[in-house]
Enzyme design. Structure first.
Site, short mmCIF file in Angstrom:
data_model
loop_
_atom_site.label_atom_id
_atom_site.label_comp_id
_atom_site.label_asym_id
_atom_site.label_seq_id
_atom_site.Cartn_x
_atom_site.Cartn_y
_atom_site.Cartn_z
N ASP A 90 -6.81 0.71 12.50
CA ASP A 90 -7.99 -0.02 12.05
C ASP A 90 -8.96 -0.28 13.20
O ASP A 90 -10.16 -0.42 12.98
CB ASP A 90 -7.56 -1.34 11.40
N GLN A 132 0.83 -1.21 0.00
CA GLN A 132 0.00 0.00 0.00
C GLN A 132 0.87 1.26 0.00
O GLN A 132 0.50 2.28 -0.58
CB GLN A 132 -0.92 0.04 1.22
C1 LIG Z 1 -7.01 5.38 7.45
S1 LIG Z 1 -6.73 3.89 8.24
C2 LIG Z 1 -6.19 2.89 6.93
C3 LIG Z 1 -5.62 1.59 7.43
O1 LIG Z 1 -6.18 0.51 6.66
C4 LIG Z 1 -5.10 -0.21 6.10
O2 LIG Z 1 -5.35 -1.57 6.02
P1 LIG Z 1 -5.85 -2.20 4.61
O3 LIG Z 1 -5.08 -1.50 3.53
O4 LIG Z 1 -5.51 -3.67 4.75
O5 LIG Z 1 -7.33 -1.94 4.57
C5 LIG Z 1 -3.94 0.07 7.02
O6 LIG Z 1 -4.02 -0.69 8.20
C6 LIG Z 1 -4.14 1.53 7.27
O7 LIG Z 1 -3.43 2.03 8.34
#
Ligand SMILES: CSC[C@H]1O[C@H](OP(=O)(O)O)[C@H](O)[C@@H]1O
Length: 327
Positions: free
Chosen positions: A217, A176
């Site tokens: 999260d 990401q």
């Molecule tokens: C704005 S909090 C976004 C949070 O979500 C991500 O997880 P994922 O990409 O697996 O949905 C990641 O933990 C980020 O910090």
């Protein structure tokens, strides 16, 4: 320029396929709650607040497609387990089951709340950041549908002349950081450098990291929090080097039923996301691989919690309850 990851148009909820970014901008239409749930589970859309907004509109789609709201709610609740925003949004939608207009109004309100809280989070967070900042995973508009949380604070701090440069953890295995945070910072014109996750300690030891800010999260009432895998390691490194460490989140990401982080459910994703890189096999075929998608950072490693109500400092039990209006 903010890239908003979804739009509601023509009785469809369109998702920007974040698996294709940064190379391609492809939009995926969702016409049912099941398709919205698939989009969440397959990470077409991801990021805690963005997952919540998508689940809310998934319930709108259920009403538009004549699906039983209870069945739609059940399907959406099963899509991903860790981000509490999903469950917060579905709980908000429940009183509107059977009411299309009411469901649409509530989903719009949830999205508007994301926008408003993140503007505040960005402003409060910007005031604690300076110099060179390290961040992990992605917490910009793509993860939220608003201004972003941690990345919103970074972009605002750069606009104010406080932050000069950002170290972007690539964030294996889903990348990401490399794919989405780099994409958003480039669009925002913020100077940044992509690093592999195992370089964070090197730059901290060289004194080139002045603060760490990242997403959340799910947070327990004592300030323990779950975030993308690797966050706990970054927190330990920051603590060792005396670097301020800030999780950023809307208060809707606090789980009011959890006293500590011990019970936060951690999503286990496919081993293929570790043994393959964008579909290219990088480990021996079938080789076993672990893939906890999140880890839990203890509140003892947290300097401050950046929220829409301001930056909260220890004791977090009291500070969080106060911010939640629990006296
Ligand atoms: C704005 S909090 C976004 C949070 O979500 C991500 O997880 P994922 O990409 O697996 O949905 C990641 O933990 C980020 O910090």
């Amino acid at each position: 320029m903010r890239v908003i990851p979804f739009r509601f148009e023509g009785n469809r909820f369109w998702l920007l396929d974040q698996r294709r970014l940064p190379k391609e901008e492809v939009w995926v239409p969702c016409q049912t709650a099941g398709e919205a749930a698939d989009g969440i589970r397959e990470m077409v859309v991801r990021g805690a607040p963005a997952i919540g907004v998508t689940a809310a509109y998934g319930m709108v789609l259920a009403h538009l497609s004549g699906q039983d709201p209870a069945e739609a709610d059940r399907v959406l609740r099963k899509s991903r387990p860790t981000a509490v925003n999903l469950f917060y949004a579905l709980d908000r939608m429940k009183p509107h089951w059977g009411d299309l207009e009411g469901s649409l109004r509530e989903a719009q309100a949830i999205w508007a709340e994301v926008e408003a809280t993140e503007q505040a989070i960005s402003q409060h967070g910007a005031r604690v950041l300076k110099g060179q900042v390290l961040t992990h995973c992605n917490t910009g508009p793509l993860a939220t549908g608003g201004y972003g949380t941690a990345l919103g604070a970074i972009i605002e701090a750069h606009r104010l002349g406080r932050v000069s440069h950002v170290w972007v953890d690539e964030t294996r295995p889903y990348l990401q950081g490399a794919r989405l945070t780099a994409y958003e910072l480039q669009k925002a014109g913020v100077p940044a450098t992509l690093i592999t996750d195992n370089m964070a300690a090197y730059f901290m030891a060289k004194g080139q990291v002045d603060a760490v800010i990242l997403g959340t999260d799910r947070m327990a009432l004592n300030g323990d929090f779950a975030n993308k895998i690797g966050t706990y390691g970054v927190a330990v490194l920051a603590h060792h080097h005396g670097i301020p460490f800030y999780p950023a989140l809307p208060l809707s990401s606090v789980d009011p039923h959890l006293e500590t982080g011990a019970a936060i459910p951690i999503e286990e994703r496919s081993a293929l996301e570790v043994t393959q890189l964008r579909g290219v096999q990088i480990a021996p075929e079938g080789f076993p691989a672990a893939h906890p998608a999140f880890d839990v950072t203890p509140h003892t490693l947290v300097t401050g919690i950046v929220t829409e109500k301001g930056v909260l400092y220890p004791p977090f039990d009291d500070a969080l309850r106060g911010a939640l209006g629990w006296g």
